[in-house]
Design a protein around this motif. Sequence first.
Motif, PDB file in Angstrom:
ATOM      1  N   SER A 149       0.808  -1.224   0.000  1.00  0.00           N
ATOM      2  CA  SER A 149       0.000   0.000   0.000  1.00  0.00           C
ATOM      3  C   SER A 149       0.841   1.273   0.000  1.00  0.00           C
ATOM      4  O   SER A 149       0.319   2.357  -0.270  1.00  0.00           O
ATOM      5  CB  SER A 149      -0.944   0.003   1.212  1.00  0.00           C
ATOM      6  N   ASN A 150       2.138   1.146   0.278  1.00  0.00           N
ATOM      7  CA  ASN A 150       3.021   2.316   0.265  1.00  0.00           C
ATOM      8  C   ASN A 150       3.678   2.549  -1.089  1.00  0.00           C
ATOM      9  O   ASN A 150       4.217   3.631  -1.341  1.00  0.00           O
ATOM     10  CB  ASN A 150       4.124   2.174   1.316  1.00  0.00           C
ATOM     11  N   THR A 151       3.670   1.539  -1.969  1.00  0.00           N
ATOM     12  CA  THR A 151       4.415   1.666  -3.220  1.00  0.00           C
ATOM     13  C   THR A 151       3.897   0.697  -4.273  1.00  0.00           C
ATOM     14  O   THR A 151       3.368  -0.362  -3.947  1.00  0.00           O
ATOM     15  CB  THR A 151       5.919   1.384  -2.989  1.00  0.00           C
ATOM     16  N   THR A 152       4.082   1.065  -5.532  1.00  0.00           N
ATOM     17  CA  THR A 152       3.723   0.158  -6.625  1.00  0.00           C
ATOM     18  C   THR A 152       4.847  -0.813  -6.933  1.00  0.00           C
ATOM     19  O   THR A 152       4.625  -1.822  -7.607  1.00  0.00           O
ATOM     20  CB  THR A 152       3.397   0.953  -7.901  1.00  0.00           C
ATOM     21  N   GLY A 153       6.058  -0.529  -6.474  1.00  0.00           N
ATOM     22  CA  GLY A 153       7.173  -1.426  -6.733  1.00  0.00           C
ATOM     23  C   GLY A 153       8.379  -1.069  -5.888  1.00  0.00           C
ATOM     24  O   GLY A 153       8.690   0.107  -5.701  1.00  0.00           O
ATOM     25  N   HIS A 154       9.036  -2.098  -5.367  1.00  0.00           N
ATOM     26  CA  HIS A 154      10.167  -1.857  -4.470  1.00  0.00           C
ATOM     27  C   HIS A 154      10.991  -3.147  -4.390  1.00  0.00           C
ATOM     28  O   HIS A 154      10.481  -4.242  -4.636  1.00  0.00           O
ATOM     29  CB  HIS A 154       9.648  -1.465  -3.087  1.00  0.00           C
ATOM     30  N   PHE A 155      12.284  -3.001  -4.056  1.00  0.00           N
ATOM     31  CA  PHE A 155      13.160  -4.143  -3.830  1.00  0.00           C
ATOM     32  C   PHE A 155      13.704  -4.116  -2.407  1.00  0.00           C
ATOM     33  O   PHE A 155      14.050  -3.048  -1.892  1.00  0.00           O
ATOM     34  CB  PHE A 155      14.345  -4.124  -4.803  1.00  0.00           C
ATOM     35  N   VAL A 156      13.760  -5.289  -1.797  1.00  0.00           N
ATOM     36  CA  VAL A 156      14.435  -5.462  -0.516  1.00  0.00           C
ATOM     37  C   VAL A 156      15.375  -6.656  -0.637  1.00  0.00           C
ATOM     38  O   VAL A 156      15.281  -7.449  -1.581  1.00  0.00           O
ATOM     39  CB  VAL A 156      13.438  -5.692   0.641  1.00  0.00           C
ATOM     40  N   LEU A 157      16.276  -6.780   0.333  1.00  0.00           N
ATOM     41  CA  LEU A 157      17.209  -7.895   0.350  1.00  0.00           C
ATOM     42  C   LEU A 157      16.932  -8.747   1.588  1.00  0.00           C
ATOM     43  O   LEU A 157      17.087  -8.272   2.720  1.00  0.00           O
ATOM     44  CB  LEU A 157      18.655  -7.394   0.373  1.00  0.00           C
ATOM     45  N   VAL A 158      16.513  -9.995   1.375  1.00  0.00           N
ATOM     46  CA  VAL A 158      16.267 -10.900   2.495  1.00  0.00           C
ATOM     47  C   VAL A 158      17.608 -11.433   3.000  1.00  0.00           C
ATOM     48  O   VAL A 158      18.389 -12.007   2.238  1.00  0.00           O
ATOM     49  CB  VAL A 158      15.360 -12.069   2.072  1.00  0.00           C
ATOM     50  N   PHE A 184       9.725   0.585   5.663  1.00  0.00           N
ATOM     51  CA  PHE A 184       8.782   0.947   4.608  1.00  0.00           C
ATOM     52  C   PHE A 184       7.540   0.049   4.564  1.00  0.00           C
ATOM     53  O   PHE A 184       6.525   0.422   3.993  1.00  0.00           O
ATOM     54  CB  PHE A 184       9.519   0.911   3.267  1.00  0.00           C
ATOM     55  N   PHE A 185       7.627  -1.154   5.126  1.00  0.00           N
ATOM     56  CA  PHE A 185       6.496  -2.072   5.064  1.00  0.00           C
ATOM     57  C   PHE A 185       5.351  -1.566   5.942  1.00  0.00           C
ATOM     58  O   PHE A 185       5.564  -1.197   7.112  1.00  0.00           O
ATOM     59  CB  PHE A 185       6.910  -3.476   5.512  1.00  0.00           C
ATOM     60  N   PRO A 186       4.119  -1.534   5.411  1.00  0.00           N
ATOM     61  CA  PRO A 186       2.980  -1.015   6.188  1.00  0.00           C
ATOM     62  C   PRO A 186       2.781  -1.708   7.531  1.00  0.00           C
ATOM     63  O   PRO A 186       2.371  -1.063   8.505  1.00  0.00           O
ATOM     64  CB  PRO A 186       1.787  -1.272   5.250  1.00  0.00           C
ATOM     65  N   GLU A 187       3.067  -3.009   7.615  1.00  0.00           N
ATOM     66  CA  GLU A 187       2.825  -3.731   8.866  1.00  0.00           C
ATOM     67  C   GLU A 187       3.686  -3.206  10.020  1.00  0.00           C
ATOM     68  O   GLU A 187       3.369  -3.416  11.192  1.00  0.00           O
ATOM     69  CB  GLU A 187       3.091  -5.229   8.683  1.00  0.00           C
ATOM     70  N   LEU A 188       4.773  -2.504   9.698  1.00  0.00           N
ATOM     71  CA  LEU A 188       5.644  -1.962  10.741  1.00  0.00           C
ATOM     72  C   LEU A 188       5.042  -0.718  11.391  1.00  0.00           C
ATOM     73  O   LEU A 188       5.498  -0.304  12.465  1.00  0.00           O
ATOM     74  CB  LEU A 188       7.014  -1.624  10.155  1.00  0.00           C
ATOM     75  N   GLN A 189       4.051  -0.127  10.733  1.00  0.00           N
ATOM     76  CA  GLN A 189       3.384   1.069  11.257  1.00  0.00           C
ATOM     77  C   GLN A 189       4.402   2.135  11.684  1.00  0.00           C
ATOM     78  O   GLN A 189       4.326   2.717  12.761  1.00  0.00           O
ATOM     79  CB  GLN A 189       2.460   0.701  12.425  1.00  0.00           C
ATOM     80  N   SER A 190       5.345   2.354  10.797  1.00  0.00           N
ATOM     81  CA  SER A 190       6.428   3.305  11.072  1.00  0.00           C
ATOM     82  C   SER A 190       6.409   4.428  10.042  1.00  0.00           C
ATOM     83  O   SER A 190       5.958   4.245   8.904  1.00  0.00           O
ATOM     84  CB  SER A 190       7.780   2.583  11.035  1.00  0.00           C
ATOM     85  N   ARG A 191       6.899   5.573  10.450  1.00  0.00           N
ATOM     86  CA  ARG A 191       7.073   6.685   9.516  1.00  0.00           C
ATOM     87  C   ARG A 191       8.542   6.921   9.185  1.00  0.00           C
ATOM     88  O   ARG A 191       8.890   7.915   8.527  1.00  0.00           O
ATOM     89  CB  ARG A 191       6.467   7.957  10.112  1.00  0.00           C
ATOM     90  N   LEU A 192       9.389   6.005   9.628  1.00  0.00           N
ATOM     91  CA  LEU A 192      10.826   6.167   9.402  1.00  0.00           C
ATOM     92  C   LEU A 192      11.222   5.557   8.059  1.00  0.00           C
ATOM     93  O   LEU A 192      11.937   4.558   7.967  1.00  0.00           O
ATOM     94  CB  LEU A 192      11.613   5.525  10.544  1.00  0.00           C
ATOM     95  N   PHE A 193      10.713   6.150   6.994  1.00  0.00           N
ATOM     96  CA  PHE A 193      11.104   5.752   5.643  1.00  0.00           C
ATOM     97  C   PHE A 193      11.075   7.003   4.772  1.00  0.00           C
ATOM     98  O   PHE A 193      10.682   8.085   5.215  1.00  0.00           O
ATOM     99  CB  PHE A 193      10.183   4.654   5.094  1.00  0.00           C
ATOM    100  N   GLY A 194      11.494   6.837   3.524  1.00  0.00           N
ATOM    101  CA  GLY A 194      11.561   8.014   2.656  1.00  0.00           C
ATOM    102  C   GLY A 194      12.609   8.985   3.162  1.00  0.00           C
ATOM    103  O   GLY A 194      13.754   8.608   3.417  1.00  0.00           O
ATOM    104  N   ILE A 218       9.688  -8.859   9.284  1.00  0.00           N
ATOM    105  CA  ILE A 218       8.339  -8.813   8.710  1.00  0.00           C
ATOM    106  C   ILE A 218       7.788 -10.228   8.554  1.00  0.00           C
ATOM    107  O   ILE A 218       8.530 -11.207   8.579  1.00  0.00           O
ATOM    108  CB  ILE A 218       8.342  -8.122   7.328  1.00  0.00           C
ATOM    109  N   GLY A 219       6.487 -10.331   8.368  1.00  0.00           N
ATOM    110  CA  GLY A 219       5.870 -11.611   8.079  1.00  0.00           C
ATOM    111  C   GLY A 219       6.057 -11.994   6.626  1.00  0.00           C
ATOM    112  O   GLY A 219       6.293 -11.141   5.767  1.00  0.00           O
TER     113      GLY A 219
END
Length: 243
Positions: A149-158, A184-194, A218-219
């Motif tokens: 819900s925060n982005t249309t596309g993104h990459f992370v490294l597991v 950045f993940f919505p489930e974290l309910q954080s504003r510490l991104f961007g 994250i899950g």
Amino acid sequence: MRIKLSIILSFVCIFSFAQDKKSKVLQVPYYTQPNADTCQSTCLKMLAHFLNVPGKDDPITQIYDIVNFHNDRPDQKVCKDEKGNIEGCNRWNNIIWWWNTRSGYYADKPKEPKLKMKWRILDDQAKTIEHIVSSIDSGVPLLVSVSNSNTTGHFVLVVGYQNYLKNQSSPDFNIVCHDPYGEFFPELQSRLFGKKRYEKGFTKADGSEHAVGAGVEIGIDSLAKFKANDGEYKDQFVLFGAE
């Protein structure tokens, strides 16, 4: 006597169940992406740094330029923004091409490590978990293309996992990832991104960084494609691994 024995056996079973859970997190250097378009290039740099592949010392913006604009890139598609200015497309084939040319897979003379990157599309959560655990246990992080819900596309490294049970469902199983854009993940309910992704951050002696996006927990559901415009990839897991 039977009641006592039953209690003891139950305790042993619960203890054994807890003991079977496994966690592993690779000590992968973290970098914060320098702008909104360089998540995939930042993840490539983290992976290259960890596996000591040529290109690990390249600036993230240089990796981005090669992936998106180099004359030899396999996917020559050109993208434009709303104003008609040319911008990077971050095509998956080009991401893999960058890695494979640097790891030595495409080189005339073999290099080490010779790890071929390819992507996998998985629509089964259990298979995705098994693949992630296998890759991490082999010492290789995974790039993952996500949307939410925060982005249309993104990459992370597991870079790891927590509370894994082989062939069993574990309600507290988590993925550990480096998110170059912060929490950045919505489930974290954080504003510490961007713009706030640099908060509490600092540069380490080896040039890597510490910031809020390092080691995010994250899950597994958060790694699946979420958006309706993901088309054929919606509700699937898109993983890029070096093998």
